[in-house]
Design an enzyme around this catalytic site. Structure first.
Site, PDB file in Angstrom:
ATOM      1  N   GLU A  95       0.831  -1.194   0.000  1.00  0.00           N
ATOM      2  CA  GLU A  95       0.000   0.000   0.000  1.00  0.00           C
ATOM      3  C   GLU A  95       0.869   1.249   0.000  1.00  0.00           C
ATOM      4  O   GLU A  95       1.986   1.235   0.516  1.00  0.00           O
ATOM      5  CB  GLU A  95      -0.882   0.007   1.254  1.00  0.00           C
ATOM      6  CG  GLU A  95      -1.844  -1.155   1.261  1.00  0.00           C
ATOM      7  CD  GLU A  95      -2.712  -1.187   2.498  1.00  0.00           C
ATOM      8  OE1 GLU A  95      -3.755  -1.838   2.448  1.00  0.00           O
ATOM      9  OE2 GLU A  95      -2.343  -0.579   3.511  1.00  0.00           O
ATOM     10  N   CYS A 109       3.547   8.356   1.557  1.00  0.00           N
ATOM     11  CA  CYS A 109       4.058   7.341   2.474  1.00  0.00           C
ATOM     12  C   CYS A 109       4.137   6.042   1.680  1.00  0.00           C
ATOM     13  O   CYS A 109       3.112   5.538   1.221  1.00  0.00           O
ATOM     14  CB  CYS A 109       3.102   7.215   3.659  1.00  0.00           C
ATOM     15  SG  CYS A 109       3.542   5.894   4.781  1.00  0.00           S
ATOM     16  N   CYS A 116       6.375  -7.411   6.855  1.00  0.00           N
ATOM     17  CA  CYS A 116       7.563  -7.003   7.600  1.00  0.00           C
ATOM     18  C   CYS A 116       7.964  -8.119   8.550  1.00  0.00           C
ATOM     19  O   CYS A 116       7.114  -8.793   9.116  1.00  0.00           O
ATOM     20  CB  CYS A 116       7.292  -5.726   8.396  1.00  0.00           C
ATOM     21  SG  CYS A 116       8.752  -5.115   9.287  1.00  0.00           S
ATOM     22  N   CYS A 120       6.570  -6.108  15.266  1.00  0.00           N
ATOM     23  CA  CYS A 120       6.108  -5.186  16.312  1.00  0.00           C
ATOM     24  C   CYS A 120       4.623  -5.454  16.566  1.00  0.00           C
ATOM     25  O   CYS A 120       3.833  -5.543  15.616  1.00  0.00           O
ATOM     26  CB  CYS A 120       6.349  -3.741  15.889  1.00  0.00           C
ATOM     27  SG  CYS A 120       8.066  -3.459  15.406  1.00  0.00           S
ATOM     28  N   CYS A 123       1.585  -3.207  15.248  1.00  0.00           N
ATOM     29  CA  CYS A 123       1.631  -2.776  13.851  1.00  0.00           C
ATOM     30  C   CYS A 123       0.956  -3.808  12.949  1.00  0.00           C
ATOM     31  O   CYS A 123       1.281  -5.000  13.007  1.00  0.00           O
ATOM     32  CB  CYS A 123       3.091  -2.584  13.438  1.00  0.00           C
ATOM     33  SG  CYS A 123       3.311  -2.349  11.670  1.00  0.00           S
ATOM     34  N   GLU A 167      10.345  -2.606   6.805  1.00  0.00           N
ATOM     35  CA  GLU A 167      11.437  -1.957   7.522  1.00  0.00           C
ATOM     36  C   GLU A 167      12.506  -1.582   6.485  1.00  0.00           C
ATOM     37  O   GLU A 167      13.210  -2.443   5.965  1.00  0.00           O
ATOM     38  CB  GLU A 167      11.978  -2.931   8.585  1.00  0.00           C
ATOM     39  CG  GLU A 167      13.313  -2.575   9.187  1.00  0.00           C
ATOM     40  CD  GLU A 167      13.408  -1.149   9.728  1.00  0.00           C
ATOM     41  OE1 GLU A 167      12.479  -0.665  10.389  1.00  0.00           O
ATOM     42  OE2 GLU A 167      14.443  -0.499   9.449  1.00  0.00           O
ATOM     43  N   SER A 221      11.930   4.562  15.585  1.00  0.00           N
ATOM     44  CA  SER A 221      10.736   4.158  16.339  1.00  0.00           C
ATOM     45  C   SER A 221      11.174   3.700  17.720  1.00  0.00           C
ATOM     46  O   SER A 221      11.747   2.629  17.867  1.00  0.00           O
ATOM     47  CB  SER A 221      10.022   3.012  15.618  1.00  0.00           C
ATOM     48  OG  SER A 221       9.609   3.458  14.349  1.00  0.00           O
ATOM     49  N   LEU A 222      10.913   4.536  18.715  1.00  0.00           N
ATOM     50  CA  LEU A 222      11.420   4.222  20.059  1.00  0.00           C
ATOM     51  C   LEU A 222      10.330   3.599  20.932  1.00  0.00           C
ATOM     52  O   LEU A 222      10.446   2.466  21.369  1.00  0.00           O
ATOM     53  CB  LEU A 222      11.994   5.506  20.681  1.00  0.00           C
ATOM     54  CG  LEU A 222      12.850   5.325  21.930  1.00  0.00           C
ATOM     55  CD1 LEU A 222      14.027   4.398  21.686  1.00  0.00           C
ATOM     56  CD2 LEU A 222      13.350   6.682  22.437  1.00  0.00           C
ATOM     57  N   HIS A 223       9.313   4.350  21.248  1.00  0.00           N
ATOM     58  CA  HIS A 223       8.093   3.860  21.924  1.00  0.00           C
ATOM     59  C   HIS A 223       8.239   3.453  23.388  1.00  0.00           C
ATOM     60  O   HIS A 223       7.228   3.263  24.071  1.00  0.00           O
ATOM     61  CB  HIS A 223       7.429   2.704  21.158  1.00  0.00           C
ATOM     62  CG  HIS A 223       7.182   2.969  19.705  1.00  0.00           C
ATOM     63  ND1 HIS A 223       6.486   4.063  19.264  1.00  0.00           N
ATOM     64  CD2 HIS A 223       7.550   2.294  18.589  1.00  0.00           C
ATOM     65  CE1 HIS A 223       6.423   4.037  17.932  1.00  0.00           C
ATOM     66  NE2 HIS A 223       7.069   2.980  17.498  1.00  0.00           N
ATOM     67  N   CYS A 340      -0.799   5.393  10.462  1.00  0.00           N
ATOM     68  CA  CYS A 340       0.438   4.662  10.700  1.00  0.00           C
ATOM     69  C   CYS A 340       0.173   3.279  11.245  1.00  0.00           C
ATOM     70  O   CYS A 340      -0.602   3.106  12.162  1.00  0.00           O
ATOM     71  CB  CYS A 340       1.277   5.388  11.724  1.00  0.00           C
ATOM     72  SG  CYS A 340       1.942   6.855  11.072  1.00  0.00           S
TER      73      CYS A 340
HETATM   74  N1  SAH Z   1       9.378  -0.104   9.822  1.00  0.00           N
HETATM   75  C1  SAH Z   1       9.597   1.269  10.062  1.00  0.00           C
HETATM   76  C2  SAH Z   1       8.705   2.159   9.239  1.00  0.00           C
HETATM   77  C3  SAH Z   1       7.248   1.794   9.107  1.00  0.00           C
HETATM   78  S1  SAH Z   1       6.228   2.020  10.484  1.00  0.00           S
HETATM   79  C4  SAH Z   1       9.481   1.579  11.530  1.00  0.00           C
HETATM   80  O1  SAH Z   1       9.009   0.730  12.276  1.00  0.00           O
HETATM   81  O2  SAH Z   1       9.922   2.647  11.941  1.00  0.00           O
HETATM   82  C5  SAH Z   1       6.057   3.781  10.649  1.00  0.00           C
HETATM   83  C6  SAH Z   1       5.790   4.221  12.096  1.00  0.00           C
HETATM   84  O3  SAH Z   1       4.483   3.817  12.534  1.00  0.00           O
HETATM   85  C7  SAH Z   1       6.755   3.591  13.109  1.00  0.00           C
HETATM   86  O4  SAH Z   1       7.193   4.574  14.015  1.00  0.00           O
HETATM   87  C8  SAH Z   1       5.892   2.578  13.806  1.00  0.00           C
HETATM   88  O5  SAH Z   1       6.398   2.251  15.080  1.00  0.00           O
HETATM   89  C9  SAH Z   1       4.573   3.281  13.846  1.00  0.00           C
HETATM   90  N2  SAH Z   1       3.418   2.431  14.073  1.00  0.00           N
HETATM   91  C10 SAH Z   1       3.270   1.121  13.777  1.00  0.00           C
HETATM   92  N3  SAH Z   1       2.046   0.700  14.153  1.00  0.00           N
HETATM   93  C11 SAH Z   1       1.402   1.761  14.685  1.00  0.00           C
HETATM   94  C12 SAH Z   1       0.107   1.959  15.222  1.00  0.00           C
HETATM   95  N4  SAH Z   1      -0.769   0.977  15.283  1.00  0.00           N
HETATM   96  N5  SAH Z   1      -0.205   3.186  15.674  1.00  0.00           N
HETATM   97  C13 SAH Z   1       0.678   4.211  15.595  1.00  0.00           C
HETATM   98  N6  SAH Z   1       1.912   4.090  15.088  1.00  0.00           N
HETATM   99  C14 SAH Z   1       2.265   2.869  14.637  1.00  0.00           C
HETATM  100 FE1  SF4 Z   2       7.828  -3.536  10.666  1.00  0.00          FE
HETATM  101 FE2  SF4 Z   2       7.863  -0.952  11.347  1.00  0.00          FE
HETATM  102 FE3  SF4 Z   2       5.639  -2.406  11.594  1.00  0.00          FE
HETATM  103 FE4  SF4 Z   2       7.688  -2.836  13.230  1.00  0.00          FE
HETATM  104  S1  SF4 Z   2       6.455  -0.964  13.095  1.00  0.00           S
HETATM  105  S2  SF4 Z   2       6.477  -4.418  12.205  1.00  0.00           S
HETATM  106  S3  SF4 Z   2       9.388  -2.511  11.875  1.00  0.00           S
HETATM  107  S4  SF4 Z   2       6.655  -1.898   9.714  1.00  0.00           S
END
Ligand code: SAH
Ligand code: SF4
Length: 348
Positions: A95, A109, A116, A120, A123, A167, A221-223, A340
């Site tokens: 997408e 985007c 992936c 995570c 996600c 990623e 992506s720290l979180h 996201c």
């Molecule tokens: N793989 C990369 C880029 C894609 S995700 C990464 O993880 O950084 C883009 C951003 O969306 C990342 O910061 C990810 O942690 C965040 N993300 C993933 N799932 C999400 C969700 N359900 N709500 C908000 N942010 C989310």
């Molecule tokens: Fe992959 Fe980024 Fe989603 Fe983590 S947040 S599963 S690295 S796309």
């Protein structure tokens, strides 16, 4: 047979020059083809009007110009966000999302992988697992597809974020080559600073990225600020824990002089307390950076909920009071699952 044709966006300019010379054509033909692809966004050999008919048919025999088939096309209720699900040639799907900000920002985007491998938990892409890497051409074609559409409205793609599926640092070479292709001043000429790569924190690739001194923006992506919680959310943290990650960020800033963005999805009662904001400020102290918080977007495979508006505000305020710049990312396209982390194959 169409399967044996190469996708034209997989070729660098040098490779195209090589092909053109093998055809016995003068070198300037390569430039004309390149400009047709990257300046005019032509995707049908017949459109290449500067070329002879014979050369156009050579192009058609040698190359594919369309590997992405738009399958589902959705526009958010406020009209600002458009999401397209593309089927790839092998029936995998990805997408890409277009977000319009005001009159002049058109941010795309895009995806770097189908699925992936990082898993995570919150996600949607992580929940579906890894399917395959995208080629350089498949990454580039997402941009050209939207650029072509926008050109019809006299508009342009202004920014690109690698925050769709996948990623980017797990598919490093193809991702960087795609950026180089789009960055090339003789073609589309999108400045490096208009790109943002978001990574879950693959340290060796952050180091490589720093060494290459690219002008592309880096987001991490720290979180979470403690390894236990971060590993629960982002399993890759077991391999690349927070301390090492932050050190890699310091090295990056030192080498490049560029600011790092930290992304923080705010999840109700998980990582949104004032203490966690304090801990984050302490962790980032002395680092040229800013934090981008985003209230969690819902996904089918994760029960957590987004933080309340008040909690989001106060998290940000706490960071700011400690001298860490913080922005709250606008949630967009939630009604079409284009926020996201919501990118997943709903069409399967
Ligand atoms: N793989 C990369 C880029 C894609 S995700 C990464 O993880 O950084 C883009 C951003 O969306 C990342 O910061 C990810 O942690 C965040 N993300 C993933 N799932 C999400 C969700 N359900 N709500 C908000 N942010 C989310
Ligand atoms: Fe992959 Fe980024 Fe989603 Fe983590 S947040 S599963 S690295 S796309």
């Amino acid at each position: 047979m169409s399967e044996s044709k190469r996708l034209i966006y997989d070729l660098s300019f040098e490779e195209l020059e090589q092909v053109v010379s093998e055809w016995g054509e003068p070198a300037y033909r390569a430039k004309q083809i390149w400009e047709g692809v990257y300046k005019h966004f032509w995707n049908d050999p017949e459109q290449f009007s500067p070329l002879s008919k014979a050369l156009r048919s050579k192009l058609a025999q040698a190359f594919k110009f369309n590997s992405l088939s738009p399958n589902i096309n959705l526009t958010s209720s406020d009209g600002s966000t458009r999401k397209i699900l593309f089927k790839l040639q092998d029936e995998q799907a990805i997408e890409a999302v277009l977000m319009r900000y005001g009159d002049d920002r058109r941010t795309l985007c895009i995806s770097t992988q189908a699925g992936c491998a990082m898993g995570c938990v919150f996600c949607a892409t992580g929940q579906m697992g890894f399917r395959r890497h995208l080629t350089t051409g498949e990454i580039v074609e997402q941009v050209l597809y939207y650029a072509r559409q926008l050109a019809q409205e006299d508009q342009q793609v202004t920014n690109i974020v690698m925050m769709g599926m996948g990623e980017p640092f797990h598919n490093y070479d193809a991702t960087m080559q795609a950026i180089d292709r789009l960055n090339d001043p003789t073609g589309m000429g999108l400045g490096a600073r208009r790109f943002t790569i978001s990574t879950v924190g693959l340290i060796p690739m952050i180091e490589r990225f720093a060494e290459e001194k690219r002008q592309v923006n880096l987001a991490i992506s720290l979180h979470a600020t403690d390894d236990k919680l971060r590993s629960e959310m982002l399993p890759i943290n077991d391999k690349y824990p927070i301390k090492d990650l932050i050190k890699a960020c310091h090295d990056y800033v030192e080498r490049t002089g560029r600011r790092v963005t930290f992304e923080w999805a705010l999840i109700h009662n998980e990582n949104d307390s004032p203490e966690q904001a304090q801990a984050l400020a302490a962790l980032l102290k002395g680092l040229l950076c800013h934090v981008n918080v985003i209230p969690l977007n819902p996904t089918a495979g994760y029960a957590g909920e987004k933080s309340s508006k008040d909690r989001v505000r106060s998290f940000c305020d706490t960071l700011e009071s400690k001298g860490i710049p913080c922005t709250i990312r606008v949630r967009r396209g939630i009604d079409i699952q284009a926020g996201c982390g919501q990118l997943a194959i709903t069409a399967e």
